[in-house]
Design an enzyme around this catalytic site. Structure first.
Site, PDB file in Angstrom:
ATOM      1  N   TYR A  81       0.831  -1.216   0.000  1.00 31.83           N
ATOM      2  CA  TYR A  81       0.000   0.000   0.000  1.00 31.83           C
ATOM      3  C   TYR A  81       0.865   1.265   0.000  1.00 31.83           C
ATOM      4  O   TYR A  81       0.744   2.114  -0.893  1.00 31.83           O
ATOM      5  CB  TYR A  81      -0.931  -0.073   1.221  1.00 31.83           C
ATOM      6  CG  TYR A  81      -1.580   1.216   1.636  1.00 31.83           C
ATOM      7  CD1 TYR A  81      -2.351   1.967   0.738  1.00 31.83           C
ATOM      8  CD2 TYR A  81      -1.461   1.668   2.950  1.00 31.83           C
ATOM      9  CE1 TYR A  81      -2.961   3.146   1.146  1.00 31.83           C
ATOM     10  CE2 TYR A  81      -2.080   2.831   3.364  1.00 31.83           C
ATOM     11  CZ  TYR A  81      -2.822   3.573   2.460  1.00 31.83           C
ATOM     12  OH  TYR A  81      -3.422   4.730   2.880  1.00 31.83           O
ATOM     13  N   ASP A 124       9.897  -7.672  -3.298  1.00 32.60           N
ATOM     14  CA  ASP A 124       8.666  -7.875  -2.527  1.00 32.60           C
ATOM     15  C   ASP A 124       8.409  -9.383  -2.489  1.00 32.60           C
ATOM     16  O   ASP A 124       8.646 -10.067  -3.493  1.00 32.60           O
ATOM     17  CB  ASP A 124       7.504  -7.152  -3.223  1.00 32.60           C
ATOM     18  CG  ASP A 124       6.339  -6.887  -2.287  1.00 32.60           C
ATOM     19  OD1 ASP A 124       6.025  -5.700  -2.063  1.00 32.60           O
ATOM     20  OD2 ASP A 124       5.745  -7.858  -1.765  1.00 32.60           O
ATOM     21  N   SER A 167       3.572 -11.377  -0.292  1.00 28.83           N
ATOM     22  CA  SER A 167       2.690 -11.999   0.704  1.00 28.83           C
ATOM     23  C   SER A 167       1.438 -11.147   0.897  1.00 28.83           C
ATOM     24  O   SER A 167       0.342 -11.675   1.081  1.00 28.83           O
ATOM     25  CB  SER A 167       3.423 -12.194   2.037  1.00 28.83           C
ATOM     26  OG  SER A 167       3.926 -10.955   2.509  1.00 28.83           O
ATOM     27  N   THR A 168       1.603  -9.846   0.863  1.00 28.95           N
ATOM     28  CA  THR A 168       0.437  -8.961   0.894  1.00 28.95           C
ATOM     29  C   THR A 168       0.480  -7.964  -0.274  1.00 28.95           C
ATOM     30  O   THR A 168      -0.530  -7.364  -0.598  1.00 28.95           O
ATOM     31  CB  THR A 168       0.366  -8.146   2.214  1.00 28.95           C
ATOM     32  OG1 THR A 168       1.606  -7.458   2.391  1.00 28.95           O
ATOM     33  CG2 THR A 168       0.117  -9.051   3.407  1.00 28.95           C
ATOM     34  N   ALA A 202       7.676  -5.261   5.427  1.00 26.48           N
ATOM     35  CA  ALA A 202       7.572  -5.666   6.840  1.00 26.48           C
ATOM     36  C   ALA A 202       6.164  -6.147   7.133  1.00 26.48           C
ATOM     37  O   ALA A 202       5.232  -5.893   6.361  1.00 26.48           O
ATOM     38  CB  ALA A 202       7.906  -4.486   7.756  1.00 26.48           C
ATOM     39  N   SER A 249       7.745   3.557  12.759  1.00 28.20           N
ATOM     40  CA  SER A 249       6.352   3.758  13.137  1.00 28.20           C
ATOM     41  C   SER A 249       6.250   4.517  14.451  1.00 28.20           C
ATOM     42  O   SER A 249       7.117   4.399  15.328  1.00 28.20           O
ATOM     43  CB  SER A 249       5.691   2.384  13.298  1.00 28.20           C
ATOM     44  OG  SER A 249       4.450   2.493  13.949  1.00 28.20           O
ATOM     45  N   TYR A 260       5.258  -5.630  17.564  1.00 24.92           N
ATOM     46  CA  TYR A 260       5.379  -4.887  16.309  1.00 24.92           C
ATOM     47  C   TYR A 260       6.213  -3.614  16.523  1.00 24.92           C
ATOM     48  O   TYR A 260       7.183  -3.354  15.805  1.00 24.92           O
ATOM     49  CB  TYR A 260       3.989  -4.528  15.760  1.00 24.92           C
ATOM     50  CG  TYR A 260       4.052  -3.492  14.677  1.00 24.92           C
ATOM     51  CD1 TYR A 260       4.544  -3.820  13.414  1.00 24.92           C
ATOM     52  CD2 TYR A 260       3.680  -2.166  14.911  1.00 24.92           C
ATOM     53  CE1 TYR A 260       4.646  -2.861  12.418  1.00 24.92           C
ATOM     54  CE2 TYR A 260       3.776  -1.201  13.925  1.00 24.92           C
ATOM     55  CZ  TYR A 260       4.261  -1.556  12.685  1.00 24.92           C
ATOM     56  OH  TYR A 260       4.371  -0.599  11.709  1.00 24.92           O
ATOM     57  N   LYS A 275      10.130  -2.365  15.185  1.00 23.65           N
ATOM     58  CA  LYS A 275      10.437  -1.099  14.507  1.00 23.65           C
ATOM     59  C   LYS A 275      11.539  -0.349  15.257  1.00 23.65           C
ATOM     60  O   LYS A 275      12.418   0.250  14.647  1.00 23.65           O
ATOM     61  CB  LYS A 275       9.175  -0.247  14.380  1.00 23.65           C
ATOM     62  CG  LYS A 275       8.187  -0.791  13.349  1.00 23.65           C
ATOM     63  CD  LYS A 275       8.789  -0.742  11.948  1.00 23.65           C
ATOM     64  CE  LYS A 275       7.918  -1.389  10.901  1.00 23.65           C
ATOM     65  NZ  LYS A 275       8.529  -1.391   9.561  1.00 23.65           N
ATOM     66  N   PHE A 293     -14.216   2.205  19.489  1.00 21.06           N
ATOM     67  CA  PHE A 293     -13.644   1.532  20.659  1.00 21.06           C
ATOM     68  C   PHE A 293     -13.529   2.520  21.826  1.00 21.06           C
ATOM     69  O   PHE A 293     -12.455   3.024  22.117  1.00 21.06           O
ATOM     70  CB  PHE A 293     -12.258   0.962  20.343  1.00 21.06           C
ATOM     71  CG  PHE A 293     -12.248  -0.131  19.316  1.00 21.06           C
ATOM     72  CD1 PHE A 293     -13.279  -1.051  19.222  1.00 21.06           C
ATOM     73  CD2 PHE A 293     -11.174  -0.275  18.434  1.00 21.06           C
ATOM     74  CE1 PHE A 293     -13.256  -2.074  18.278  1.00 21.06           C
ATOM     75  CE2 PHE A 293     -11.136  -1.289  17.492  1.00 21.06           C
ATOM     76  CZ  PHE A 293     -12.195  -2.184  17.405  1.00 21.06           C
ATOM     77  N   ASP A 321      -5.078   1.055  24.060  1.00 25.08           N
ATOM     78  CA  ASP A 321      -5.242   2.244  23.213  1.00 25.08           C
ATOM     79  C   ASP A 321      -5.053   3.529  24.015  1.00 25.08           C
ATOM     80  O   ASP A 321      -5.821   3.801  24.930  1.00 25.08           O
ATOM     81  CB  ASP A 321      -6.651   2.273  22.600  1.00 25.08           C
ATOM     82  CG  ASP A 321      -6.704   1.634  21.233  1.00 25.08           C
ATOM     83  OD1 ASP A 321      -5.626   1.309  20.678  1.00 25.08           O
ATOM     84  OD2 ASP A 321      -7.814   1.456  20.711  1.00 25.08           O
TER      85      ASP A 321
HETATM   86  C1  WQD Z   1      -7.126   4.478  15.433  1.00 29.11           C
HETATM   87  C2  WQD Z   1      -8.181   4.926  16.421  1.00 29.11           C
HETATM   88  C3  WQD Z   1      -8.852   3.185  17.923  1.00 29.11           C
HETATM   89  C4  WQD Z   1     -10.760   0.731  14.771  1.00 29.11           C
HETATM   90  C5  WQD Z   1      -2.116   1.265  14.844  1.00 29.11           C
HETATM   91  C6  WQD Z   1      -0.806   0.736  15.321  1.00 29.11           C
HETATM   92  C7  WQD Z   1       0.295   1.614  14.839  1.00 29.11           C
HETATM   93  C8  WQD Z   1       0.229   1.762  13.346  1.00 29.11           C
HETATM   94  C9  WQD Z   1      -1.102   2.225  12.909  1.00 29.11           C
HETATM   95  C10 WQD Z   1       1.046   0.271  11.670  1.00 29.11           C
HETATM   96  C11 WQD Z   1      -7.946   4.420  17.855  1.00 29.11           C
HETATM   97  C12 WQD Z   1     -10.004   3.599  17.049  1.00 29.11           C
HETATM   98  C13 WQD Z   1     -10.076   1.700  15.490  1.00 29.11           C
HETATM   99  C14 WQD Z   1     -12.178   0.628  14.941  1.00 29.11           C
HETATM  100  C15 WQD Z   1     -12.088   2.419  16.534  1.00 29.11           C
HETATM  101  N1  WQD Z   1       0.534   0.503  12.765  1.00 29.11           N
HETATM  102  N2  WQD Z   1     -10.727   2.521  16.350  1.00 29.11           N
HETATM  103  N3  WQD Z   1     -12.764   1.470  15.823  1.00 29.11           N
HETATM  104  O1  WQD Z   1      -4.180   1.923  17.038  1.00 29.11           O
HETATM  105  O2  WQD Z   1      -3.718   4.332  16.401  1.00 29.11           O
HETATM  106  O3  WQD Z   1      -2.343   2.539  15.443  1.00 29.11           O
HETATM  107  O4  WQD Z   1      -2.107   1.400  13.435  1.00 29.11           O
HETATM  108  O5  WQD Z   1       1.402   0.076  10.719  1.00 29.11           O
HETATM  109  O6  WQD Z   1       1.460   1.054  15.220  1.00 29.11           O
HETATM  110  O7  WQD Z   1      -0.791   0.695  16.727  1.00 29.11           O
HETATM  111  O8  WQD Z   1      -4.635   2.773  14.674  1.00 29.11           O
HETATM  112  O9  WQD Z   1      -6.499   2.610  13.085  1.00 29.11           O
HETATM  113  O10 WQD Z   1      -6.226   0.797  14.822  1.00 29.11           O
HETATM  114  O11 WQD Z   1      -6.978   3.065  15.524  1.00 29.11           O
HETATM  115  O12 WQD Z   1     -12.703   3.145  17.326  1.00 29.11           O
HETATM  116  O13 WQD Z   1     -12.858  -0.210  14.325  1.00 29.11           O
HETATM  117  O14 WQD Z   1      -9.440   4.377  16.021  1.00 29.11           O
HETATM  118  O15 WQD Z   1      -9.286   2.903  19.221  1.00 29.11           O
HETATM  119  O16 WQD Z   1      -8.397   5.421  18.718  1.00 29.11           O
HETATM  120  P1  WQD Z   1      -3.763   2.900  16.025  1.00 29.11           P
HETATM  121  P2  WQD Z   1      -6.093   2.222  14.457  1.00 29.11           P
END
Ligand code: WQD
Length: 334
Positions: free
Chosen positions: A11, A31, A34-35, A77, A119, A143, A147, A206, A283
């Site tokens: 992506y 690459d 795998s994804t 990754a 990240s 994860y 990083k 969430f 979170d």
């Molecule tokens: C964003 C916000 C959730 C889904 C993660 C990894 C980080 C990076 C990016 C890598 C939060 C809320 C989410 C849903 C929700 N990883 N949420 N309902 O957790 O900030 O970061 O992704 O490549 O390392 O930790 O991203 O998109 O999961 O969540 O309410 O269905 O949306 O609680 O506040 P996050 P996220």
């Protein structure tokens, strides 16, 4: 002289690749598919290598020699936090082992510049809502650990191999620069919400009891095209020598889950009310980048906002859906 992009069929990698190509750089992709998807990279040469495999250093060295590679942008990754908790060994092998093999392949070659995909996960649950590069790095999952270990390895390789390196700490990446390059995996807020709408379900929030303006989590969402541009700026900056080797890549502004979902309702015309569930374990309330360093040192700044991210992600979703339905879809520009 060409640029090797590992994970170029992914992506983010495919956006980096398209920007490099657009400005006329020669590129080659490694690459493991795998994804990643070959259709994202057009006619760019792609060598299928799993960097974590034992024979990868030799194969990498061959690719570098065959294509005259002098710079590497490393994005290949694994990136699923939950999976990393379940299979830390796999994550360390793929992310840290793969990077170690990449440097073994680079040893003794003319490669002199290296950009690493890191990240904001290296910060874990930051003590302050706006995070600076010099703040404590305390990842809260394997994860994020891979990083952070990757950044250490990149720094060690910079010293020992005499190459110039930079690590970019991505915040929450979203959107699509072209409709055919969308994030097709429902792993993050926006992609999960789009997938829910597609199924006829309600998007999920969430937790709405965080100490934020509307009670939902606040993050720094950065458009994938802006993020991709930051790679080119960083690569170019390395040629002149940079003062720092780690940069946050975000907008410096937070958006709440409710704001993102409201934007999605507007863009999609689907007015399904989100469903509130309990907080997701681990979170933090707010994670926003301090972007002073990248703004000052690399003169980079995000140009696109939340509306652009949601609109382009939705367009890419419709593009993908049309393709799945058998309607021919041309890779048009956004
Ligand atoms: C964003 C916000 C959730 C889904 C993660 C990894 C980080 C990076 C990016 C890598 C939060 C809320 C989410 C849903 C929700 N990883 N949420 N309902 O957790 O900030 O970061 O992704 O490549 O390392 O930790 O991203 O998109 O999961 O969540 O309410 O269905 O949306 O609680 O506040 P996050 P996220």
């Amino acid at each position: 002289m060409s640029i090797l992009v590992t994970g170029g069929a992914g992506y983010i990698g495919s956006h980096v690749l398209r920007l490099l190509r657009d400005r006329g750089d020669d590129v080659v992709v490694i690459d493991d598919l795998s994804t990643g998807r070959l259709e994202r990279i057009g006619d760019v040469p792609c060598v299928t290598i799993n960097l974590a495999a034992d024979d990868s250093p030799d194969l990498i060295a061959q690719v570098i020699a065959a294509y005259g590679v002098t710079a590497v942008i490393h994005l290949a990754a694994k990136k699923q936090v939950g999976e990393s908790v379940e299979r830390p060994g796999f994550y360390y092998r793929e992310n840290v082992g793969g990077l170690a093999n990449l440097f073994l392949g680079i040893e003794g070659t003319p490669v002199d510049r290296f950009v690493f995909s890191s990240s904001a996960a290296v910060y874990g649950s930051p003590a302050s809502s706006t995070v600076r590069e010099m703040d404590a790095t305390q990842p809260v999952n394997p994860y994020g650990e891979t990083k952070l270990a990757g950044e250490w390895l990149v720094r060690a390789a910079a010293h020992s191999l005499g190459i110039k390196t930079v690590s970019l700490r991505y915040f929450n990446v979203a959107g699509a620069g072209w409709p055919d390059l969308g994030d097709s995996k429902p792993l993050n807020l926006l992609t999960l919400a789009i997938a829910a709408i597609e199924r006829g379900d309600q998007p999920v929030i969430f937790g709405d009891d965080f100490p934020t303006q509307d009670g939902t989590g606040v993050r720094d969402y950065v458009h994938v095209s802006d993020l991709a541009a930051a790679h080119l700026v960083a690569l170019d900056g390395l040629a002149g020598g940079l003062e720092h080797d780690v940069f946050n890549v975000g907008t410096g502004t937070g958006a709440s889950v409710r704001e993102i979902l409201a934007e999605l309702q507007r863009v999609s015309g689907e007015d399904r009310e989100p469903r509130i569930t309990a907080r997701r374990a681990g979170d933090p309330a707010t994670v926003v980048a301090d972007i002073t360093r990248i703004t000052q040192e690399l003169s980079w700044r995000a140009e696109r906002g939340v509306a652009d991210m949601v609109e382009s992600a939705w367009s890419a979703h419709l593009h993908e859906r049309a393709g799945l339905a058998g309607v021919p879809v041309a890779p048009e520009r956004a």
